[in-house]
Design an enzyme around this catalytic site. Structure first.
Site, PDB file in Angstrom:
ATOM      1  N   ASP A   1      -9.175  15.422   9.418  1.00  0.00           N
ATOM      2  CA  ASP A   1      -8.978  14.136  10.084  1.00  0.00           C
ATOM      3  C   ASP A   1     -10.298  13.481  10.502  1.00  0.00           C
ATOM      4  O   ASP A   1     -10.388  12.265  10.608  1.00  0.00           O
ATOM      5  CB  ASP A   1      -8.075  14.354  11.304  1.00  0.00           C
ATOM      6  CG  ASP A   1      -7.399  13.073  11.718  1.00  0.00           C
ATOM      7  OD1 ASP A   1      -6.867  12.386  10.827  1.00  0.00           O
ATOM      8  OD2 ASP A   1      -7.422  12.751  12.918  1.00  0.00           O
TER       9      ASP A   1
ATOM     10  N   HIS B   1       0.832  -1.211   0.000  1.00  0.00           N
ATOM     11  CA  HIS B   1       0.000   0.000   0.000  1.00  0.00           C
ATOM     12  C   HIS B   1       0.869   1.264   0.000  1.00  0.00           C
ATOM     13  O   HIS B   1       0.713   2.139  -0.855  1.00  0.00           O
ATOM     14  CB  HIS B   1      -0.926  -0.026   1.221  1.00  0.00           C
ATOM     15  CG  HIS B   1      -1.803   1.188   1.341  1.00  0.00           C
ATOM     16  ND1 HIS B   1      -3.096   1.223   0.883  1.00  0.00           N
ATOM     17  CD2 HIS B   1      -1.560   2.407   1.862  1.00  0.00           C
ATOM     18  CE1 HIS B   1      -3.619   2.420   1.107  1.00  0.00           C
ATOM     19  NE2 HIS B   1      -2.699   3.165   1.707  1.00  0.00           N
ATOM     20  N   GLU B   2       1.788   1.330   0.938  1.00  0.00           N
ATOM     21  CA  GLU B   2       2.613   2.548   1.034  1.00  0.00           C
ATOM     22  C   GLU B   2       3.501   2.702  -0.198  1.00  0.00           C
ATOM     23  O   GLU B   2       3.725   3.810  -0.677  1.00  0.00           O
ATOM     24  CB  GLU B   2       3.449   2.550   2.323  1.00  0.00           C
ATOM     25  CG  GLU B   2       2.646   2.379   3.627  1.00  0.00           C
ATOM     26  CD  GLU B   2       1.426   3.289   3.757  1.00  0.00           C
ATOM     27  OE1 GLU B   2       1.403   4.372   3.148  1.00  0.00           O
ATOM     28  OE2 GLU B   2       0.474   2.890   4.470  1.00  0.00           O
TER      29      GLU B   2
ATOM     30  N   TYR C   1     -10.865   4.808   0.895  1.00  0.00           N
ATOM     31  CA  TYR C   1     -10.058   3.629   0.596  1.00  0.00           C
ATOM     32  C   TYR C   1     -10.888   2.568  -0.119  1.00  0.00           C
ATOM     33  O   TYR C   1     -10.550   2.127  -1.217  1.00  0.00           O
ATOM     34  CB  TYR C   1      -9.529   3.009   1.899  1.00  0.00           C
ATOM     35  CG  TYR C   1      -8.508   3.838   2.636  1.00  0.00           C
ATOM     36  CD1 TYR C   1      -8.903   4.952   3.375  1.00  0.00           C
ATOM     37  CD2 TYR C   1      -7.164   3.508   2.630  1.00  0.00           C
ATOM     38  CE1 TYR C   1      -7.974   5.711   4.070  1.00  0.00           C
ATOM     39  CE2 TYR C   1      -6.227   4.255   3.323  1.00  0.00           C
ATOM     40  CZ  TYR C   1      -6.637   5.360   4.047  1.00  0.00           C
ATOM     41  OH  TYR C   1      -5.713   6.101   4.724  1.00  0.00           O
TER      42      TYR C   1
HETATM   43  N1  BES Z   1      -1.558   8.080   4.031  1.00  0.00           N
HETATM   44  C1  BES Z   1      -2.156   7.093   4.845  1.00  0.00           C
HETATM   45  C2  BES Z   1      -2.167   7.446   6.305  1.00  0.00           C
HETATM   46  C3  BES Z   1      -2.912   8.725   6.624  1.00  0.00           C
HETATM   47  C4  BES Z   1      -4.131   9.006   6.048  1.00  0.00           C
HETATM   48  C5  BES Z   1      -2.384   9.604   7.535  1.00  0.00           C
HETATM   49  C6  BES Z   1      -4.778  10.185   6.363  1.00  0.00           C
HETATM   50  C7  BES Z   1      -3.044  10.772   7.845  1.00  0.00           C
HETATM   51  C8  BES Z   1      -4.244  11.069   7.255  1.00  0.00           C
HETATM   52  C9  BES Z   1      -1.493   5.737   4.665  1.00  0.00           C
HETATM   53  O1  BES Z   1      -1.104   5.463   3.373  1.00  0.00           O
HETATM   54  C10 BES Z   1      -2.507   4.678   5.009  1.00  0.00           C
HETATM   55  O2  BES Z   1      -3.490   4.630   4.342  1.00  0.00           O
HETATM   56  N2  BES Z   1      -2.242   3.862   6.020  1.00  0.00           N
HETATM   57  C11 BES Z   1      -3.114   2.800   6.449  1.00  0.00           C
HETATM   58  C12 BES Z   1      -2.637   1.473   5.975  1.00  0.00           C
HETATM   59  C13 BES Z   1      -3.228   0.960   4.728  1.00  0.00           C
HETATM   60  C14 BES Z   1      -2.760  -0.448   4.471  1.00  0.00           C
HETATM   61  C15 BES Z   1      -4.712   1.083   4.602  1.00  0.00           C
HETATM   62  C16 BES Z   1      -3.085   2.753   7.966  1.00  0.00           C
HETATM   63  O3  BES Z   1      -2.338   3.526   8.549  1.00  0.00           O
HETATM   64  O4  BES Z   1      -3.789   1.962   8.535  1.00  0.00           O
HETATM   65 ZN    ZN Z   2      -2.768   5.152   2.087  1.00  0.00          ZN
END
Ligand code: BES
Ligand code: ZN
Length: 625
Positions: A402, A321-322, A410
């Site tokens: 947020d 994902h990242e 997603y």
């Molecule tokens: N960019 C996001 C994390 C994020 C989103 C931080 C919105 C602040 C505000 C990151 O790519 C992400 O989506 N992380 C997910 C994991 C993913 C596998 C769905 C997480 O942190 O759970």
């Molecule tokens: Zn993400």
């Protein structure tokens, strides 16, 4: 067009596109033409961002030189941020976003300058307005971070650690910046840290500690401020492939290197799908368990939670994902947070494709099934509160981004893109997506621009007639034509779960140890009507409370709370005190509140709160006030 003299990222597409799109003439040598087109992209008028005070259509920043010193005993970063300016109009002021920073002085082209800090507003902070002339080249801001700066988490103890989390609008709490995702800067930095620690950034990174405690960084590719990142800790580096590697504290480095062994394969798979990886290296930094997210796609260096180190590589889809964000998000970036699905929906889609490429369709379909289950749950949870938050296109004006950046972006985003794929066929869809990433590299994208691009590029496929686009993007809930996930394994789990709940089978008939983590999670989340006694039987047979897989443990603990299965409560408490990942801890506190166990929630939270990051604290404070 292809000329080896240009940096790779330019060749990746930004230039190619604008030659057509902006009608850039053919005069001048290729270098001049390329400079001109780069400027045209960079100076394109930006949409208004309700979460930033910056006025980028007047004056915008282009490059940052950041000189900083990190003081662990005072928990303060003292820094000077020097920005190169670009004047779009003749405006005599430049505006930065900041929140809580103490400004010690501002210079314009080396000379002390007048500045004002406007009134601070909730969550967006205050504008820092600096007087300039229309020919000013540089602004230097000397400042220090306050106690409790929201992006920062200082971890005490044997292995002191500092990390930042800037997305969505917390960059401004540790660096004055034009904090809007549509704006990009390049940067270089010099960071001084205690001598026993190493500093890392979203940039070219060191691989060894040095004796001076001074580390230099360079980021030549323009990135938005929400991808600015810093971490400081006693970490080691381990190479995993010619372009990939991992950083972790010494006690975790072996486990991390084993867990992420397939990273290079994922990188190769990703490139095969949607074009070259343009950022040079792709490394992962394993953070302390208080990291509030699973992962954060800081360019060149993903920040990751240690909770994905399961010992069996089962949770590495998070890395896919990242990594995918290196295209969706970091190359093609959501214009404002209203278009968050442009980052995350594409990334989940891309993540699934990488996982399919590396681990097979059966594996990725199990992930998709979990994604569908999450989507259903989120829709029913937030529809009642604010139906519009279930649209793909968000409206976050006057709200803390947020609060509404949920997994709708997603998972609904994922299924929408999958529907497009299934409607026109994978071959054509992949050509389209690759072109989309290439042509919009280093640019902003909003929902409307994407939909126009989709419709015009796929007009021959009649995408508009076949996919009810507006119902997906500008309407609530889940459209009826959502693609069906096809996983025999998960269907089997569903029926085993039903049989177990209705006492048609007993624990002995369950093949728990043969199951993947997806199957285990799906089983646990599908037995909502079990009794505490049945949970006890499962636990006796399979030691679920002691599992090393945090996704399985999380699902199990939530069920334990809801069923009053108190045998798991010691583990619940240690998990909540140790781990600060919001996706895990928020639903657990919530379950305690919903089942009249708020006293227990408060008791545990009192113990856990001092080690959580502000992002997690914000959420749980609201829940337990
Ligand atoms: N960019 C996001 C994390 C994020 C989103 C931080 C919105 C602040 C505000 C990151 O790519 C992400 O989506 N992380 C997910 C994991 C993913 C596998 C769905 C997480 O942190 O759970
Ligand atoms: Zn993400």
């Amino acid at each position: 067009m292809i000329n080896k003299k240009y940096p790779k990222w330019i060749l990746a597409g930004a230039v190619v596109l604008t030659l057509n799109a902006c009608g850039d003439g053919n005069s001048g040598n290729p270098q001049e033409r390329s400079e001109r087109t780069k400027m045209m992209i960079a100076n394109a008028k930006l949409a208004r961002d309700p979460h930033s005070y910056a006025q980028p259509n007047e004056v915008r920043v282009k490059h940052l030189n950041w000189v900083a010193s990190v003081d662990f005993s005072a928990k303060v970063i003292t820094a000077t941020a020097t920005y190169d300016l670009e004047h779009i109009t003749e405006k005599n002021e430049v505006i930065f976003d900041m929140k809580g920073l103490q400004i010690d002085g501002v210079k314009v082209d080396g000379v002390p300058a007048k500045f004002t800090v406007g009134a601070e507003k909730e969550f967006i902070g205050a504008p820092l307005i600096v007087e300039i002339t229309p020919t000013a080249k540089q602004v230097s801001i000397s400042y220090r971070t306050p106690q409790g700066a929201e992006a920062l988490l200082w971890v005490d103890g044997e292995s002191p650690f500092l990390f930042t989390q800037s997305q969505a609008i917390l960059g401004r709490t540790w660096l004055p910046c034009q904090d809007s995702p549509g704006l990009r800067i390049t940067y270089d930095a010099q960071v001084t840290v205690p001598k026993n620690l190493m500093a890392l950034m979203s940039a070219e990174n060191p691989i060894k500690k040095n004796d001076t405690g001074v580390y230099s960084f360079k980021m030549d590719q323009p990135i938005p401020s929400y991808l600015m990142a810093l971490a400081v800790g006693d970490v080691e580096f381990r190479s995993l492939g010619d372009r990939t590697g991992v950083y972790a504290i010494p006690s975790l480095i072996d486990a991390a290197a084993y867990e992420f062994e397939d990273m290079q394969k994922m990188l190769v798979a990703a490139e095969k799908l949607y074009g070259p990886y343009v950022w040079g290296r792709y490394d992962v930094l394993v953070l302390p368990p208080a990291f509030p997210f699973g992962g954060m796609e800081n360019p060149k260096l993903t920040f990751a939670t240690p909770t994905i180190i399961a010992g069996d590589k089962s949770l590495v889809s998070l890395i896919a994902h990242e990594l995918a964000h290196s295209w969706s998000g970091n190359l093609v970036t959501n214009s404002t947070w209203d278009d968050f699905w442009i980052n995350e929906g594409f990334t989940v889609y891309f993540e699934e494709r990488i996982m399919e490429e590396v681990f097979g369709r059966e594996y990725s379909e199990m992930l998709a099934q979990l994604s569908r289950q999450e989507l259903d749950a989120t829709i029913s949870e937030i529809s009642a509160v604010n139906e519009k938050d279930t649209w793909l296109k968000l409206s976050l004006e006057n709200r803390n981004p947020d609060d509404a950046m949920t997994d709708i972006a997603y998972n609904k985003g994922y299924f929408f893109l999958r529907l497009c794929e299934e409607t026109i066929g994978r071959e054509k869809w992949d050509i389209f997506l690759k072109k989309y990433f290439t042509e919009h590299a280093f640019q902003v994208m909003d929902t409307e621009k994407f939909l126009a691009y989709l419709k015009s590029n796929l007009a021959a496929e009649k995408i508009e007639e076949k996919v009810n686009i507006n119902e997906w993007v500008y309407a609530p809930g889940i459209p009826a034509n959502i693609p069906k996930v096809q996983s025999d394994k998960m269907e089997k789990i569903k029926s085993v779960a039903e049989e177990f709940v209705s006492l048609k089978i007993i624990v002995g008939a369950i093949k728990w140890n043969d199951w993947s983590y997806q199957e285990k999670v799906y089983f646990i989340t599908s037995i909502k009507d079990v009794s505490a006694a049945q949970m006890k039987a499962l636990d006796r047979a399979f030691n679920i409370t002691s599992t090393k897989n945090n996704e399985v443990l999380f699902a199990w603990l939530e069920l334990a709370i809801r069923k009053n299965y108190s045998t798991a409560y010691d583990e619940l408490e240690s998990f909540l005190v140790e781990v600060g990942r919001r996706k895990f801890v928020a639903p657990l506190y919530e379950a305690l509140v919903e089942t009249n166990q708020k006293d227990l929630a408060v008791k545990i939270y009192t113990k856990a709160r001092p080690s959580y990051h502000s992002v997690t604290i914000e959420t749980i404070d609201k829940m337990l006030d």
